[in-house]
Design an enzyme around this catalytic site. Sequence first.
Site, PDB file in Angstrom:
ATOM      1  N   ASN A  10       0.873  -1.180   0.000  1.00  0.00           N
ATOM      2  CA  ASN A  10       0.000   0.000   0.000  1.00  0.00           C
ATOM      3  C   ASN A  10       0.910   1.230   0.000  1.00  0.00           C
ATOM      4  O   ASN A  10       1.468   1.583   1.027  1.00  0.00           O
ATOM      5  CB  ASN A  10      -0.890  -0.034   1.250  1.00  0.00           C
ATOM      6  CG  ASN A  10      -1.730   1.214   1.392  1.00  0.00           C
ATOM      7  OD1 ASN A  10      -1.773   2.056   0.490  1.00  0.00           O
ATOM      8  ND2 ASN A  10      -2.407   1.340   2.527  1.00  0.00           N
ATOM      9  N   TRP A  11       1.029   1.839  -1.175  1.00  0.00           N
ATOM     10  CA  TRP A  11       1.971   2.965  -1.304  1.00  0.00           C
ATOM     11  C   TRP A  11       1.444   4.231  -0.629  1.00  0.00           C
ATOM     12  O   TRP A  11       2.165   5.208  -0.521  1.00  0.00           O
ATOM     13  CB  TRP A  11       2.230   3.267  -2.784  1.00  0.00           C
ATOM     14  CG  TRP A  11       2.976   2.191  -3.521  1.00  0.00           C
ATOM     15  CD1 TRP A  11       3.337   0.959  -3.041  1.00  0.00           C
ATOM     16  CD2 TRP A  11       3.454   2.254  -4.867  1.00  0.00           C
ATOM     17  NE1 TRP A  11       4.000   0.257  -4.015  1.00  0.00           N
ATOM     18  CE2 TRP A  11       4.090   1.032  -5.144  1.00  0.00           C
ATOM     19  CE3 TRP A  11       3.396   3.227  -5.875  1.00  0.00           C
ATOM     20  CZ2 TRP A  11       4.668   0.755  -6.382  1.00  0.00           C
ATOM     21  CZ3 TRP A  11       3.965   2.949  -7.108  1.00  0.00           C
ATOM     22  CH2 TRP A  11       4.598   1.723  -7.353  1.00  0.00           C
ATOM     23  N   LYS A  12       0.165   4.231  -0.276  1.00  0.00           N
ATOM     24  CA  LYS A  12      -0.463   5.430   0.296  1.00  0.00           C
ATOM     25  C   LYS A  12      -0.225   6.606  -0.666  1.00  0.00           C
ATOM     26  O   LYS A  12      -0.244   6.391  -1.880  1.00  0.00           O
ATOM     27  CB  LYS A  12       0.056   5.674   1.715  1.00  0.00           C
ATOM     28  CG  LYS A  12      -0.125   4.406   2.576  1.00  0.00           C
ATOM     29  CD  LYS A  12       0.096   4.587   4.037  1.00  0.00           C
ATOM     30  CE  LYS A  12      -0.127   3.241   4.738  1.00  0.00           C
ATOM     31  NZ  LYS A  12      -0.016   3.328   6.192  1.00  0.00           N
ATOM     32  N   HIS A  96      -9.435   0.948   5.194  1.00  0.00           N
ATOM     33  CA  HIS A  96      -8.134   1.191   5.830  1.00  0.00           C
ATOM     34  C   HIS A  96      -8.321   2.156   7.001  1.00  0.00           C
ATOM     35  O   HIS A  96      -9.147   3.067   6.945  1.00  0.00           O
ATOM     36  CB  HIS A  96      -7.160   1.772   4.810  1.00  0.00           C
ATOM     37  CG  HIS A  96      -5.756   1.785   5.320  1.00  0.00           C
ATOM     38  ND1 HIS A  96      -5.287   2.769   6.152  1.00  0.00           N
ATOM     39  CD2 HIS A  96      -4.736   0.905   5.158  1.00  0.00           C
ATOM     40  CE1 HIS A  96      -4.029   2.495   6.474  1.00  0.00           C
ATOM     41  NE2 HIS A  96      -3.675   1.370   5.883  1.00  0.00           N
ATOM     42  N   GLU A  98      -6.677   4.613   7.941  1.00  0.00           N
ATOM     43  CA  GLU A  98      -6.520   6.034   7.605  1.00  0.00           C
ATOM     44  C   GLU A  98      -7.802   6.584   6.968  1.00  0.00           C
ATOM     45  O   GLU A  98      -8.159   7.742   7.176  1.00  0.00           O
ATOM     46  CB  GLU A  98      -5.297   6.229   6.683  1.00  0.00           C
ATOM     47  CG  GLU A  98      -4.003   6.081   7.471  1.00  0.00           C
ATOM     48  CD  GLU A  98      -2.839   5.484   6.715  1.00  0.00           C
ATOM     49  OE1 GLU A  98      -2.844   5.492   5.471  1.00  0.00           O
ATOM     50  OE2 GLU A  98      -1.900   4.992   7.390  1.00  0.00           O
ATOM     51  N   GLU A 168      -4.980  -5.034  10.641  1.00  0.00           N
ATOM     52  CA  GLU A 168      -3.977  -3.987  10.838  1.00  0.00           C
ATOM     53  C   GLU A 168      -4.286  -3.250  12.149  1.00  0.00           C
ATOM     54  O   GLU A 168      -5.128  -2.335  12.155  1.00  0.00           O
ATOM     55  CB  GLU A 168      -4.012  -2.982   9.685  1.00  0.00           C
ATOM     56  CG  GLU A 168      -3.716  -3.588   8.332  1.00  0.00           C
ATOM     57  CD  GLU A 168      -3.180  -2.553   7.342  1.00  0.00           C
ATOM     58  OE1 GLU A 168      -2.135  -2.804   6.748  1.00  0.00           O
ATOM     59  OE2 GLU A 168      -3.807  -1.481   7.183  1.00  0.00           O
ATOM     60  N   GLY A 174       2.668   2.388  10.846  1.00  0.00           N
ATOM     61  CA  GLY A 174       3.598   3.501  10.683  1.00  0.00           C
ATOM     62  C   GLY A 174       4.311   3.905  11.961  1.00  0.00           C
ATOM     63  O   GLY A 174       4.921   4.968  12.021  1.00  0.00           O
ATOM     64  N   SER A 213       3.790  -1.975  10.405  1.00  0.00           N
ATOM     65  CA  SER A 213       5.247  -1.932  10.607  1.00  0.00           C
ATOM     66  C   SER A 213       5.952  -3.230  10.213  1.00  0.00           C
ATOM     67  O   SER A 213       6.936  -3.617  10.840  1.00  0.00           O
ATOM     68  CB  SER A 213       5.576  -1.548  12.057  1.00  0.00           C
ATOM     69  OG  SER A 213       5.099  -0.243  12.328  1.00  0.00           O
ATOM     70  N   GLY A 234       2.973  -0.929   4.301  1.00  0.00           N
ATOM     71  CA  GLY A 234       3.003   0.494   3.976  1.00  0.00           C
ATOM     72  C   GLY A 234       4.423   0.935   3.680  1.00  0.00           C
ATOM     73  O   GLY A 234       4.964   0.707   2.593  1.00  0.00           O
ATOM     74  N   GLY A 235       5.063   1.518   4.673  1.00  0.00           N
ATOM     75  CA  GLY A 235       6.390   2.138   4.512  1.00  0.00           C
ATOM     76  C   GLY A 235       7.412   1.282   3.777  1.00  0.00           C
ATOM     77  O   GLY A 235       8.108   1.771   2.876  1.00  0.00           O
TER      78      GLY A 235
HETATM   79  P1  13P Z   1       3.190   0.493   7.707  1.00  0.00           P
HETATM   80  O1  13P Z   1       3.714  -0.780   7.104  1.00  0.00           O
HETATM   81  O2  13P Z   1       3.899   1.715   7.238  1.00  0.00           O
HETATM   82  O3  13P Z   1       3.078   0.386   9.192  1.00  0.00           O
HETATM   83  O4  13P Z   1       1.685   0.670   7.151  1.00  0.00           O
HETATM   84  C1  13P Z   1       0.818  -0.399   7.230  1.00  0.00           C
HETATM   85  C2  13P Z   1      -0.391  -0.065   6.452  1.00  0.00           C
HETATM   86  O5  13P Z   1      -1.123   0.832   6.794  1.00  0.00           O
HETATM   87  C3  13P Z   1      -0.642  -0.848   5.237  1.00  0.00           C
HETATM   88  O6  13P Z   1      -1.930  -0.634   4.759  1.00  0.00           O
END
Ligand code: 13P
Length: 256
Positions: A10-12, A96, A98, A168, A174, A213, A234-235
């Site tokens: 997930n590149w956000k 998600h 967010e 999640e 994050g 994470s 994510g990251g």
């Molecule tokens: P991180 O891997 O940056 O913690 O993000 C997880 C995430 O929100 C994937 O959708």
Amino acid sequence: MDIKPIVAGNWKMHKSGEEGVSFVGKIKNRILDKVEAKVIFCPPFTSLFSIVKALNGTDFSVGAQNAHFEVEGAYTGEISVGMLKSAGVQYVILGHSERRHIFGETDVWINKKIHAVLNAELVPIFCIGETLDDRKSNQTTLVLENQINLGLQGMESIDPVKMIIAYEPVWAIGTGETASLDQVAEAHAYVQSVLERMFGQVGYKVPILYGGSVNENNAMELIQAKGVDGFLIGGASIKEESFCSIVEQVSKFYKR
Ligand code: 13P
């Protein structure tokens, strides 16, 4: 049924169109021959067309990070499921944390989106997870159960190849803080039991990803936790080294 490990990135809100195409090109060159995992890239909307094109002829798939549930209309700024489908997208991340917490998405909306995505024969990556307050007040299982019940309301059956759940925990996203193996295994087992209660034995077969994470240093341990069928990252998914390393490490762990 063996479940191929799934690694979804997930590149956000990261990477321009050019950066995205160059990134997937490098990943393709590095890991294409070695990949036994199902790899799904979820870039921002503006990169979907070009990344689908760049991955044409490979086993890599592309997902979107959101969708609107209406077919068309006066919904400024929104993208319909049909539009995603015509761009060549196969998966859509929904619910998600967010979207829930920053943009105020409700379970009712998430439910409508899940139905819209399924009706278009795309696969939802349906995210659920508790906040730190929920966990501290022993509400984790209740929160997960509510999110699943409300998100999947109105579904009479479930097809494990047409649904992915991502657990999640909000406090692990994050933050660099990963859930412990016990916490992950416990949550995944609970999600499986809720799905089984709702849909019978087949519910048990729905793949459940862990997200929060995940990186190249903890992936090997986490993929071996019971009930973990892969990751939503994510990251670490926007860094070439990290992402390739995770995909290579988890490739051999077919589950169940
Ligand atoms: P991180 O891997 O940056 O913690 O993000 C997880 C995430 O929100 C994937 O959708």
